[in-house]
Structures are given as C-alpha cells and as structure tokens.
Design a protein around this motif. Structure first.
Motif, mmCIF file in Angstrom:
data_model
loop_
_atom_site.group_PDB
_atom_site.id
_atom_site.type_symbol
_atom_site.label_atom_id
_atom_site.label_comp_id
_atom_site.label_asym_id
_atom_site.label_seq_id
_atom_site.Cartn_x
_atom_site.Cartn_y
_atom_site.Cartn_z
ATOM 1 N N TYR A 137 -1.664 0.504 -13.575
ATOM 2 C CA TYR A 137 -3.034 0.245 -13.156
ATOM 3 C C TYR A 137 -3.124 -0.076 -11.677
ATOM 4 O O TYR A 137 -4.170 0.086 -11.076
ATOM 5 C CB TYR A 137 -3.652 -0.866 -14.010
ATOM 6 C CG TYR A 137 -3.994 -0.364 -15.379
ATOM 7 C CD1 TYR A 137 -5.084 0.474 -15.558
ATOM 8 C CD2 TYR A 137 -3.217 -0.685 -16.467
ATOM 9 C CE1 TYR A 137 -5.394 0.974 -16.803
ATOM 10 C CE2 TYR A 137 -3.514 -0.199 -17.728
ATOM 11 C CZ TYR A 137 -4.611 0.630 -17.884
ATOM 12 O OH TYR A 137 -4.907 1.131 -19.115
ATOM 13 N N SER A 138 -2.022 -0.508 -11.097
ATOM 14 C CA SER A 138 -2.048 -0.781 -9.654
ATOM 15 C C SER A 138 -2.367 0.496 -8.879
ATOM 16 O O SER A 138 -3.037 0.445 -7.845
ATOM 17 C CB SER A 138 -0.716 -1.369 -9.197
ATOM 18 O OG SER A 138 0.336 -0.453 -9.430
ATOM 19 N N GLN A 139 -1.924 1.648 -9.385
ATOM 20 C CA GLN A 139 -2.250 2.920 -8.714
ATOM 21 C C GLN A 139 -3.745 3.202 -8.808
ATOM 22 O O GLN A 139 -4.351 3.676 -7.851
ATOM 23 C CB GLN A 139 -1.437 4.055 -9.323
ATOM 24 C CG GLN A 139 0.035 3.948 -9.008
ATOM 25 C CD GLN A 139 0.868 4.984 -9.755
ATOM 26 O OE1 GLN A 139 0.375 5.705 -10.613
ATOM 27 N NE2 GLN A 139 2.146 5.050 -9.419
ATOM 28 N N ARG A 159 -5.495 0.873 -6.381
ATOM 29 C CA ARG A 159 -5.344 1.294 -4.983
ATOM 30 C C ARG A 159 -6.372 2.362 -4.619
ATOM 31 O O ARG A 159 -6.775 2.480 -3.472
ATOM 32 C CB ARG A 159 -3.924 1.795 -4.726
ATOM 33 C CG ARG A 159 -2.942 0.670 -4.574
ATOM 34 C CD ARG A 159 -1.557 1.144 -4.143
ATOM 35 N NE ARG A 159 -0.646 0.024 -4.169
ATOM 36 C CZ ARG A 159 0.165 -0.277 -5.180
ATOM 37 N NH1 ARG A 159 0.200 0.478 -6.248
ATOM 38 N NH2 ARG A 159 0.951 -1.323 -5.119
ATOM 39 N N GLY A 160 -6.791 3.124 -5.595
ATOM 40 C CA GLY A 160 -7.834 4.116 -5.351
ATOM 41 C C GLY A 160 -9.170 3.479 -4.996
ATOM 42 O O GLY A 160 -10.018 4.115 -4.380
ATOM 43 N N ASP A 161 -9.357 2.232 -5.400
ATOM 44 C CA ASP A 161 -10.601 1.514 -5.104
ATOM 45 C C ASP A 161 -10.536 0.712 -3.810
ATOM 46 O O ASP A 161 -11.538 0.125 -3.392
ATOM 47 C CB ASP A 161 -10.946 0.555 -6.252
ATOM 48 C CG ASP A 161 -11.263 1.298 -7.539
ATOM 49 O OD1 ASP A 161 -11.723 2.460 -7.453
ATOM 50 O OD2 ASP A 161 -11.042 0.722 -8.619
ATOM 51 N N ASP A 162 -9.359 0.654 -3.190
ATOM 52 C CA ASP A 162 -9.228 -0.095 -1.929
ATOM 53 C C ASP A 162 -10.212 0.439 -0.900
ATOM 54 O O ASP A 162 -10.452 1.646 -0.800
ATOM 55 C CB ASP A 162 -7.807 0.033 -1.361
ATOM 56 C CG ASP A 162 -6.857 -0.996 -1.957
ATOM 57 O OD1 ASP A 162 -7.322 -1.869 -2.715
ATOM 58 O OD2 ASP A 162 -5.653 -0.918 -1.676
ATOM 59 N N PHE A 163 -10.795 -0.454 -0.160
ATOM 60 C CA PHE A 163 -11.722 -0.167 0.943
ATOM 61 C C PHE A 163 -13.066 0.392 0.480
ATOM 62 O O PHE A 163 -13.866 0.812 1.292
ATOM 63 C CB PHE A 163 -11.091 0.770 1.982
ATOM 64 C CG PHE A 163 -9.773 0.270 2.488
ATOM 65 C CD1 PHE A 163 -9.705 -0.880 3.259
ATOM 66 C CD2 PHE A 163 -8.596 0.926 2.169
ATOM 67 C CE1 PHE A 163 -8.497 -1.363 3.711
ATOM 68 C CE2 PHE A 163 -7.372 0.452 2.619
ATOM 69 C CZ PHE A 163 -7.326 -0.692 3.392
ATOM 70 N N HIS A 198 -3.847 -5.957 -3.901
ATOM 71 C CA HIS A 198 -2.946 -7.111 -4.058
ATOM 72 C C HIS A 198 -3.709 -8.362 -4.496
ATOM 73 O O HIS A 198 -3.190 -9.176 -5.252
ATOM 74 C CB HIS A 198 -2.148 -7.365 -2.774
ATOM 75 C CG HIS A 198 -2.964 -7.822 -1.616
ATOM 76 N ND1 HIS A 198 -3.711 -6.960 -0.828
ATOM 77 C CD2 HIS A 198 -3.179 -9.059 -1.122
ATOM 78 C CE1 HIS A 198 -4.337 -7.648 0.101
ATOM 79 N NE2 HIS A 198 -4.031 -8.921 -0.044
ATOM 80 N N VAL A 199 -4.949 -8.504 -4.078
ATOM 81 C CA VAL A 199 -5.756 -9.660 -4.488
ATOM 82 C C VAL A 199 -6.113 -9.527 -5.967
ATOM 83 O O VAL A 199 -6.032 -10.505 -6.724
ATOM 84 C CB VAL A 199 -7.024 -9.788 -3.611
ATOM 85 C CG1 VAL A 199 -7.926 -10.895 -4.121
ATOM 86 C CG2 VAL A 199 -6.644 -10.024 -2.163
ATOM 87 N N ARG A 200 -6.489 -8.352 -6.394
ATOM 88 C CA ARG A 200 -6.830 -8.135 -7.805
ATOM 89 C C ARG A 200 -5.619 -8.360 -8.703
ATOM 90 O O ARG A 200 -5.747 -8.927 -9.799
ATOM 91 C CB ARG A 200 -7.393 -6.731 -7.996
ATOM 92 C CG ARG A 200 -8.750 -6.563 -7.329
ATOM 93 C CD ARG A 200 -9.262 -5.163 -7.388
ATOM 94 N NE ARG A 200 -9.574 -4.773 -8.760
ATOM 95 C CZ ARG A 200 -9.829 -3.519 -9.116
ATOM 96 N NH1 ARG A 200 -9.814 -2.549 -8.217
ATOM 97 N NH2 ARG A 200 -10.099 -3.228 -10.359
#
Length: 178
Positions: free
Chosen positions: A145-147, A150-154, A162-164
């Motif tokens: 799920y980290s991948q 990462r798609g939702d970053d920014f 990393h915060v999530r």
C-alpha cells in the motif's frame, strides 16, 4: 520544621539584609553568617509558581493527548480504507477477504504479544513502507500500500506517504491486545 537558609558574610552589608525577618547572627567556623527565615510571601510565591507550572504542564499534556488522538484517528482511517478488508476493522485478521487468501491475514492486534510484549514500532513501519520483506506481502494478494500512497504524494488533501505510514503504525500500536 522551619525552613531557613544561610546568607553569605559578604552579603551582610549589601543593604538587602536589613529585613524584619532577619534572625540573630551566629558564628560558623570563625565566619559570621546571618540566618534568615523564609518570608511568608516567599512561600506564597513559590506555591503560585508551582501551581502555574502544573497548569501549563497539564495543558501541554491535554494538547499532546489531543494530537495523539488525531494521529491515531487518521491512521484508523487509512487502515479502514486499505487493510480492513483482509485484517478486519478491529485488526483481528478475520476480514471478509481473509478466507479467500492462500495465506490467511495475520492478527494485527497480537504484534506485541508475538514480540515478547513490546511493539516493534520501526519494524512495523518498515514492513508497511515496503523496506522490510514479509512473507505474503510479495504476492498480488497483499499489495504494498505504500506504493499506492506514494501515488497520492503532492496531491491536495493528502499527507506525504511517510506521515501516513507513521499514522498507520501508531494506530496499529494503539490496537494491541493488553
């Protein structure tokens, strides 16, 4: 018992010692020192300072508890969206999809119990972030799920990955069986 303190002989002529609460002079090892009894206002000032300090600390503790609650709630939300289908809403590993998996989902409320009573915070963080391999996570059935995160970053409204993951790890720590 009465609380008092000794004043150095060099302060004797400073002018500040001519207070009504000054006691008799006495000799200690050949030096003359003044013995001064604590003024009642001194005690009241001290008690006010203690009360003020306790008030500030309790306010900070309440803010800390409020922030902790917010972090855990946001972790709970990510867990409900990404993990509950297999691990169940309570983390017990009995989610709707768990019965259909080749390897059943683990009970996430027993992580501390499997680790001798201590929650391995950073180990769990590394597993969720994909930095530490774990059996069952490498298959299509258990995506990283980290991948996805990462798609939702920014993107507006999304916290950095990393915060999530930290929030999710704190949530898992909070649901450990006692």
């Amino acid at each position: 018992m009465r609380e008092d303190r000794l004043i150095s002989p060099s302060l004797e002529n400073s002018g500040g010692l001519n207070m009504p609460y000054r006691a008799r002079a006495r000799s200690i090892q050949g030096q003359t020192c003044q013995r001064q009894i604590w003024h009642p206002w001194g005690w009241m000032s001290f008690l006010c300072a203690v009360c003020l300090t306790l008030g500030v600390l309790s306010h900070a503790a309440a803010a800390d508890t409020q922030m902790r609650r917010k972090v855990i709630d946001e972790g709970r939300q990510d867990f409900a969206e990404n993990c509950a289908a297999c691990h169940a809403a309570d983390g017990s590993g009995t989610g709707e999809l768990s019965a259909h998996l080749i390897r059943p989902a683990k009970d996430l409320t027993a992580i501390s119990a499997r680790n001798g009573g201590a929650f391995p915070f950073w180990q769990v963080f590394e597993i969720i972030s994909g930095e530490r391999p774990v059996a069952g996570h490498e298959t299509f059935q258990m995506p990283l799920y980290s991948q996805r995160m990462r798609g939702d970053d920014f993107k507006p409204g999304y916290l950095p990955t990393h915060v999530r993951i930290l929030e999710l790890t704190h949530y898992l720590e909070s649901i450990q069986a006692k």
